[in-house]
Design an enzyme around this catalytic site. Structure first.
Site, PDB file in Angstrom:
ATOM      1  N   LYS A  37     -34.597   7.612  34.031  1.00 43.78           N
ATOM      2  CA  LYS A  37     -33.532   6.806  34.547  1.00 43.78           C
ATOM      3  C   LYS A  37     -32.601   7.610  35.457  1.00 43.78           C
ATOM      4  O   LYS A  37     -31.782   7.060  36.184  1.00 43.78           O
ATOM      5  CB  LYS A  37     -32.679   6.267  33.377  1.00 43.78           C
ATOM      6  CG  LYS A  37     -33.458   5.573  32.307  1.00 43.78           C
ATOM      7  CD  LYS A  37     -32.573   5.391  31.045  1.00 43.78           C
ATOM      8  CE  LYS A  37     -33.454   5.092  29.870  1.00 43.78           C
ATOM      9  NZ  LYS A  37     -32.717   5.153  28.604  1.00 43.78           N
ATOM     10  N   GLY A  38     -32.733   8.936  35.383  1.00 35.36           N
ATOM     11  CA  GLY A  38     -31.763   9.811  36.048  1.00 35.36           C
ATOM     12  C   GLY A  38     -31.650   9.621  37.550  1.00 35.36           C
ATOM     13  O   GLY A  38     -30.603   9.890  38.134  1.00 35.36           O
ATOM     14  N   GLU A  48     -35.264  12.725  43.083  1.00 35.66           N
ATOM     15  CA  GLU A  48     -34.976  13.235  41.740  1.00 35.66           C
ATOM     16  C   GLU A  48     -33.498  13.568  41.575  1.00 35.66           C
ATOM     17  O   GLU A  48     -32.815  13.897  42.541  1.00 35.66           O
ATOM     18  CB  GLU A  48     -35.798  14.501  41.472  1.00 35.66           C
ATOM     19  CG  GLU A  48     -37.014  14.274  40.583  1.00 35.66           C
ATOM     20  CD  GLU A  48     -36.656  13.972  39.124  1.00 35.66           C
ATOM     21  OE1 GLU A  48     -35.586  13.417  38.820  1.00 35.66           O
ATOM     22  OE2 GLU A  48     -37.477  14.327  38.263  1.00 35.66           O
ATOM     23  N   ASP A  49     -33.044  13.489  40.340  1.00 40.93           N
ATOM     24  CA  ASP A  49     -31.670  13.863  40.039  1.00 40.93           C
ATOM     25  C   ASP A  49     -31.520  15.383  39.971  1.00 40.93           C
ATOM     26  O   ASP A  49     -30.632  15.956  40.579  1.00 40.93           O
ATOM     27  CB  ASP A  49     -31.210  13.218  38.719  1.00 40.93           C
ATOM     28  CG  ASP A  49     -32.219  13.394  37.579  1.00 40.93           C
ATOM     29  OD1 ASP A  49     -33.310  13.964  37.799  1.00 40.93           O
ATOM     30  OD2 ASP A  49     -31.921  12.935  36.457  1.00 40.93           O
ATOM     31  N   ASP A  99     -34.905  21.339  36.721  1.00 41.72           N
ATOM     32  CA  ASP A  99     -34.471  22.364  35.773  1.00 41.72           C
ATOM     33  C   ASP A  99     -35.602  23.384  35.652  1.00 41.72           C
ATOM     34  O   ASP A  99     -35.717  24.287  36.465  1.00 41.72           O
ATOM     35  CB  ASP A  99     -34.130  21.650  34.455  1.00 41.72           C
ATOM     36  CG  ASP A  99     -33.498  22.559  33.414  1.00 41.72           C
ATOM     37  OD1 ASP A  99     -33.053  23.654  33.765  1.00 41.72           O
ATOM     38  OD2 ASP A  99     -33.443  22.166  32.236  1.00 41.72           O
ATOM     39  N   LYS A 131     -31.565  23.859  39.548  1.00 43.14           N
ATOM     40  CA  LYS A 131     -31.088  25.067  38.856  1.00 43.14           C
ATOM     41  C   LYS A 131     -32.104  26.165  39.120  1.00 43.14           C
ATOM     42  O   LYS A 131     -33.075  26.314  38.366  1.00 43.14           O
ATOM     43  CB  LYS A 131     -30.998  24.820  37.351  1.00 43.14           C
ATOM     44  CG  LYS A 131     -29.987  23.751  36.924  1.00 43.14           C
ATOM     45  CD  LYS A 131     -30.006  23.607  35.406  1.00 43.14           C
ATOM     46  CE  LYS A 131     -29.177  22.454  34.922  1.00 43.14           C
ATOM     47  NZ  LYS A 131     -29.351  22.186  33.482  1.00 43.14           N
ATOM     48  N   PHE A 146     -25.554  22.962  31.528  1.00 45.01           N
ATOM     49  CA  PHE A 146     -25.861  21.552  31.307  1.00 45.01           C
ATOM     50  C   PHE A 146     -24.802  20.694  32.000  1.00 45.01           C
ATOM     51  O   PHE A 146     -23.605  20.875  31.766  1.00 45.01           O
ATOM     52  CB  PHE A 146     -25.932  21.226  29.821  1.00 45.01           C
ATOM     53  CG  PHE A 146     -26.576  19.906  29.554  1.00 45.01           C
ATOM     54  CD1 PHE A 146     -27.961  19.781  29.540  1.00 45.01           C
ATOM     55  CD2 PHE A 146     -25.806  18.771  29.354  1.00 45.01           C
ATOM     56  CE1 PHE A 146     -28.573  18.553  29.332  1.00 45.01           C
ATOM     57  CE2 PHE A 146     -26.409  17.537  29.127  1.00 45.01           C
ATOM     58  CZ  PHE A 146     -27.787  17.429  29.117  1.00 45.01           C
ATOM     59  N   VAL A 147     -25.242  19.791  32.846  1.00 44.07           N
ATOM     60  CA  VAL A 147     -24.303  18.940  33.580  1.00 44.07           C
ATOM     61  C   VAL A 147     -24.587  17.463  33.317  1.00 44.07           C
ATOM     62  O   VAL A 147     -25.700  17.093  32.948  1.00 44.07           O
ATOM     63  CB  VAL A 147     -24.357  19.219  35.104  1.00 44.07           C
ATOM     64  CG1 VAL A 147     -23.830  20.607  35.422  1.00 44.07           C
ATOM     65  CG2 VAL A 147     -25.777  19.041  35.652  1.00 44.07           C
ATOM     66  N   ASP A 207     -27.531  12.364  31.994  1.00 49.25           N
ATOM     67  CA  ASP A 207     -26.927  11.970  30.716  1.00 49.25           C
ATOM     68  C   ASP A 207     -26.857  13.112  29.722  1.00 49.25           C
ATOM     69  O   ASP A 207     -27.568  14.117  29.842  1.00 49.25           O
ATOM     70  CB  ASP A 207     -27.765  10.859  30.079  1.00 49.25           C
ATOM     71  CG  ASP A 207     -29.091  11.389  29.534  1.00 49.25           C
ATOM     72  OD1 ASP A 207     -29.871  11.980  30.334  1.00 49.25           O
ATOM     73  OD2 ASP A 207     -29.351  11.252  28.327  1.00 49.25           O
ATOM     74  N   ARG A 252     -24.001   8.782  32.508  1.00 49.55           N
ATOM     75  CA  ARG A 252     -24.809   8.584  33.722  1.00 49.55           C
ATOM     76  C   ARG A 252     -24.014   7.939  34.847  1.00 49.55           C
ATOM     77  O   ARG A 252     -24.317   8.112  36.024  1.00 49.55           O
ATOM     78  CB  ARG A 252     -26.017   7.687  33.424  1.00 49.55           C
ATOM     79  CG  ARG A 252     -27.089   8.303  32.542  1.00 49.55           C
ATOM     80  CD  ARG A 252     -28.336   7.411  32.571  1.00 49.55           C
ATOM     81  NE  ARG A 252     -29.267   7.689  31.489  1.00 49.55           N
ATOM     82  CZ  ARG A 252     -30.197   8.639  31.516  1.00 49.55           C
ATOM     83  NH1 ARG A 252     -30.321   9.415  32.570  1.00 49.55           N
ATOM     84  NH2 ARG A 252     -31.015   8.818  30.498  1.00 49.55           N
TER      85      ARG A 252
HETATM   86  P1  IMP Z   1     -37.652  19.868  33.870  1.00 45.74           P
HETATM   87  O1  IMP Z   1     -37.394  20.209  35.318  1.00 45.74           O
HETATM   88  O2  IMP Z   1     -39.074  19.508  33.579  1.00 45.74           O
HETATM   89  O3  IMP Z   1     -37.138  20.938  32.953  1.00 45.74           O
HETATM   90  O4  IMP Z   1     -36.852  18.557  33.442  1.00 45.74           O
HETATM   91  C1  IMP Z   1     -35.955  17.935  34.251  1.00 45.74           C
HETATM   92  C2  IMP Z   1     -35.342  16.778  33.499  1.00 45.74           C
HETATM   93  O5  IMP Z   1     -34.550  17.259  32.398  1.00 45.74           O
HETATM   94  C3  IMP Z   1     -34.396  16.029  34.409  1.00 45.74           C
HETATM   95  O6  IMP Z   1     -35.037  14.972  35.076  1.00 45.74           O
HETATM   96  C4  IMP Z   1     -33.312  15.573  33.444  1.00 45.74           C
HETATM   97  O7  IMP Z   1     -33.644  14.337  32.859  1.00 45.74           O
HETATM   98  C5  IMP Z   1     -33.280  16.632  32.369  1.00 45.74           C
HETATM   99  N1  IMP Z   1     -32.228  17.639  32.632  1.00 45.74           N
HETATM  100  C6  IMP Z   1     -32.391  18.910  33.057  1.00 45.74           C
HETATM  101  N2  IMP Z   1     -31.220  19.552  33.183  1.00 45.74           N
HETATM  102  C7  IMP Z   1     -30.255  18.641  32.871  1.00 45.74           C
HETATM  103  C8  IMP Z   1     -28.799  18.702  32.817  1.00 45.74           C
HETATM  104  O8  IMP Z   1     -28.144  19.708  33.125  1.00 45.74           O
HETATM  105  N3  IMP Z   1     -28.192  17.564  32.421  1.00 45.74           N
HETATM  106  C9  IMP Z   1     -28.849  16.419  32.083  1.00 45.74           C
HETATM  107  N4  IMP Z   1     -30.205  16.315  32.118  1.00 45.74           N
HETATM  108  C10 IMP Z   1     -30.901  17.423  32.494  1.00 45.74           C
HETATM  109 MG    MG Z   2     -32.221  13.059  30.393  1.00 50.68          MG
END
Ligand code: IMP
Ligand code: MG
Length: 184
Positions: free
Chosen positions: A47-48, A103-104, A107, A135, A156-157, A163, A169
């Protein structure tokens, strides 16, 4: 709305609404220039990505379609593992399409890395990524990202689609959470 409207849940505003909007203008101009005359499909991951999808799409002049996916990544607790299950797939056939994933945040990069190879296997003309936040120091895999809004520290943001336990959100800015929110 500002950080004080959230009581003392928020620690500090990392990116203001104005900063986000200025950067979105720049990203949209770049995307328009790159996709002129192409058949563009914006793909959002629920949903992000709802905020960045809506804000980017409204700024683009290139004719486009929008579609959505929902995925869940298996992992221990808050850590993503890179093993992804599709909860809702695209309605669109990607053959011959120029796909841009909105994408939001990136990470570890594991989810997006999986998504990239999944979408690439469906015969699109191209697949690129636009993310509002990244990040860089948290990266476990290198994901080639064409458009990045802001690189942020490994914190963490919340807000602008992101969320904590499904809350925050709707904030129009990006903020860090006060430590007492985690330690309940
Ligand atoms: P990754 O890149 O596979 O580790 O996962 C990314 C997903 O983790 C994002 O789409 C978010 O839903 C969640 N996520 C990663 N960092 C944050 C944060 O700082 N705040 C909230 N959700 C996060
Ligand atoms: Mg999430």
């Amino acid at each position: 709305m500002d950080a004080s409207d959230m009581g003392d849940d928020l620690e500090k505003v990392l990116l203001s609404e104005e900063q986000l909007h200025t950067r979105l203008d720049e990203m949209a101009a770049q995307i328009d220039a790159d996709y002129a005359g192409k058949d563009l499909l914006l793909v959002g991951v629920l949903k992000g990505a709802v905020m960045v999808m809506a804000d980017l799409a409204r700024r683009l002049h290139t004719p486009l379609a929008m579609d959505w996916m929902a995925v869940s990544s298996y992992g221990s607790g808050t850590k993503s593992s890179g093993v992804v299950r599709i909860l809702k797939d695209l309605d669109t056939d990607l053959t011959g399409k120029h796909v841009l994933i909105a994408e939001d945040i990136i990470d570890s990069g594991l989810t997006l890395s999986w998504l990239l190879s999944n979408l690439r296997s469906r015969g699109p003309e191209s697949v690129e990524i636009a993310t509002m936040l990244r990040k860089p120091e948290a990266a476990k895999v290198e994901v080639p990202v064409r458009y990045v809004g802001f690189d942020i520290p490994t914190e963490f943001v919340v807000g602008y689609g992101l969320d904590y336990a499904e809350k925050y959100r709707n904030l129009p800015f990006v903020a860090t959470l006060a430590p007492h929110v985690y330690s309940v």
